[in-house]
Design an enzyme around this catalytic site. Structure first.
Site, PDB file in Angstrom:
ATOM      1  N   ARG A   5      47.905  46.641  50.558  1.00 59.93           N
ATOM      2  CA  ARG A   5      46.448  46.829  50.663  1.00 59.93           C
ATOM      3  C   ARG A   5      46.012  46.992  52.120  1.00 59.93           C
ATOM      4  O   ARG A   5      45.163  47.822  52.436  1.00 59.93           O
ATOM      5  CB  ARG A   5      45.736  45.647  50.016  1.00 59.93           C
ATOM      6  CG  ARG A   5      45.922  45.674  48.511  1.00 59.93           C
ATOM      7  CD  ARG A   5      45.195  44.555  47.855  1.00 59.93           C
ATOM      8  NE  ARG A   5      45.345  44.615  46.408  1.00 59.93           N
ATOM      9  CZ  ARG A   5      44.618  43.932  45.556  1.00 59.93           C
ATOM     10  NH1 ARG A   5      43.677  43.148  46.004  1.00 59.93           N
ATOM     11  NH2 ARG A   5      44.806  44.022  44.262  1.00 59.93           N
ATOM     12  N   ASP A 114      28.393  39.598  44.965  1.00 55.23           N
ATOM     13  CA  ASP A 114      29.819  39.776  45.270  1.00 55.23           C
ATOM     14  C   ASP A 114      29.982  39.705  46.783  1.00 55.23           C
ATOM     15  O   ASP A 114      29.023  39.885  47.535  1.00 55.23           O
ATOM     16  CB  ASP A 114      30.326  41.131  44.741  1.00 55.23           C
ATOM     17  CG  ASP A 114      31.830  41.123  44.521  1.00 55.23           C
ATOM     18  OD1 ASP A 114      32.269  40.956  43.376  1.00 55.23           O
ATOM     19  OD2 ASP A 114      32.576  41.243  45.521  1.00 55.23           O
TER      20      ASP A 114
HETATM   21  C1  SAM Z   1      38.400  40.575  39.261  1.00 57.51           C
HETATM   22  S1  SAM Z   1      36.741  40.776  39.785  1.00 57.51           S
HETATM   23  C2  SAM Z   1      35.885  40.082  38.390  1.00 57.51           C
HETATM   24  C3  SAM Z   1      34.658  40.863  38.020  1.00 57.51           C
HETATM   25  C4  SAM Z   1      33.876  40.349  36.784  1.00 57.51           C
HETATM   26  N1  SAM Z   1      33.389  39.016  36.994  1.00 57.51           N
HETATM   27  C5  SAM Z   1      34.722  40.431  35.534  1.00 57.51           C
HETATM   28  O1  SAM Z   1      35.182  39.397  35.041  1.00 57.51           O
HETATM   29  O2  SAM Z   1      34.934  41.534  35.033  1.00 57.51           O
HETATM   30  C6  SAM Z   1      36.579  39.502  41.022  1.00 57.51           C
HETATM   31  C7  SAM Z   1      35.438  39.731  42.000  1.00 57.51           C
HETATM   32  O3  SAM Z   1      35.275  38.542  42.788  1.00 57.51           O
HETATM   33  C8  SAM Z   1      34.908  38.932  44.098  1.00 57.51           C
HETATM   34  N2  SAM Z   1      35.226  37.861  45.069  1.00 57.51           N
HETATM   35  C9  SAM Z   1      36.442  37.513  45.550  1.00 57.51           C
HETATM   36  N3  SAM Z   1      36.332  36.547  46.467  1.00 57.51           N
HETATM   37  C10 SAM Z   1      35.002  36.268  46.570  1.00 57.51           C
HETATM   38  C11 SAM Z   1      34.250  35.359  47.373  1.00 57.51           C
HETATM   39  N4  SAM Z   1      34.835  34.551  48.259  1.00 57.51           N
HETATM   40  N5  SAM Z   1      32.916  35.349  47.222  1.00 57.51           N
HETATM   41  C12 SAM Z   1      32.298  36.165  46.325  1.00 57.51           C
HETATM   42  N6  SAM Z   1      32.964  37.057  45.557  1.00 57.51           N
HETATM   43  C13 SAM Z   1      34.300  37.112  45.674  1.00 57.51           C
HETATM   44  C14 SAM Z   1      35.723  40.195  44.338  1.00 57.51           C
HETATM   45  O4  SAM Z   1      35.169  41.005  45.362  1.00 57.51           O
HETATM   46  C15 SAM Z   1      35.708  40.856  42.972  1.00 57.51           C
HETATM   47  O5  SAM Z   1      34.719  41.851  42.867  1.00 57.51           O
END
Ligand code: SAM
Length: 248
Positions: A5, A114
């Site tokens: 990445r 996010d």
């Molecule tokens: C796998 S996606 C899940 C999306 C949705 N909730 C679902 O279940 O389909 C995880 C998301 O968490 C966000 N994320 C990761 N670390 C984070 C943080 N420290 N604070 C806020 N968001 C975060 C990522 O950018 C990503 O968009």
């Protein structure tokens, strides 16, 4: 995974090694400008419309009827915490709009947050390819998506009336204060905490619990468990918890 990445950033910046990248990242410029791009490339953003769809059925069939009395005269507030490219909050918007049609007086607010600016920009735009929109039932798809006028286009856009229902905001779960003024009746924080170690998961969930109204619901991913954590939540269904203190 991390190497693959971060390699994308090395390419963009024309750097030749990870140590060169680290030197840039932790220098003055990097901490100011690069950190946002680093977050964009390392976060996992997999999501879907109607993902783990049983949660949306539960929302309509159990949560909303259950809260009906205390919702009289006020908005139902729901938060998609870790909303990725918007499929989760737009699914909420579809489901709640449909519910509102048969429940006069029902009003709602959707907050979607996010850490990644890139996914938030995509979410706000609300443009998806046909295969991404495929999990939405045809009737709802026709109602809540517009096809591009470009001949042969594979894209559809969420209708403006639905886009307007979602407030997108950047929020990092590691921040001490989430700055969410209004307590939520339901929080979806699904497939997010799985990326953190156990003590960090517990701290994040504690802060999310504080953002829940008493009796409010927390939905987590089906692979995520809160077992043995000291939180003001009780399990009510698979991957679903309810705030217990000061109950309604
Ligand atoms: C796998 S996606 C899940 C999306 C949705 N909730 C679902 O279940 O389909 C995880 C998301 O968490 C966000 N994320 C990761 N670390 C984070 C943080 N420290 N604070 C806020 N968001 C975060 C990522 O950018 C990503 O968009």
């Amino acid at each position: 995974m991390l190497e693959v990445r971060i390699k994308r950033r090395l390419k963009v910046l024309n750097l030749h090694s990870y140590s060169e990248y680290c030197a840039y990242l932790f220098g003055h410029e990097g901490l100011k400008d690069e950190i946002v791009h680093l977050i964009d490339v390392v976060t996992t953003n997999k999501t879907d419309f109607f993902r783990e769809s049983g949660h949306f059925d539960f929302l309509v069939e159990r949560v909303l009827p259950d809260l009906a009395e205390c919702l009289a005269g006020r908005h139902f507030t729901i938060w998609s915490a870790g909303c990725s490219t918007g499929e989760e909050p737009y699914t909420m918007a579809i489901v709640l709009s449909e519910y509102a049609l048969t429940h006069p007086g029902f009003r709602f607010r959707i907050l979607a947050t996010d850490i990644s600016n890139l996914v938030l920009a995509k979410a706000e735009l609300g443009v998806y390819t046909n295969d991404i929109v495929a999990p939405v039932a045809p009737l709802l798809r026709r109602k809540y998506f517009m096809r591009s006028r470009e001949p042969g286009s594979e894209k559809q856009r969420v209708v403006p009336e639905l886009r307007r229902l979602v407030e997108f905001r950047r929020l990092n779960f590691m921040d001490s204060d989430y700055g969410v003024a209004e307590k939520a009746d339901a929080i979806f924080c699904r497939n997010v905490i799985i990326y953190f170690d156990r003590p960090t998961q517990e701290r994040i969930l504690q802060k999310l619990s504080n953002c829940l109204a008493p009796g409010g619901y927390l939905f987590v991913g089906h692979a995520e468990t809160l077992h043995d954590m000291n939180l003001p939540l009780k399990p009510v269904a698979p991957a679903l918890y309810r705030r217990v203190d000061g109950g309604r």
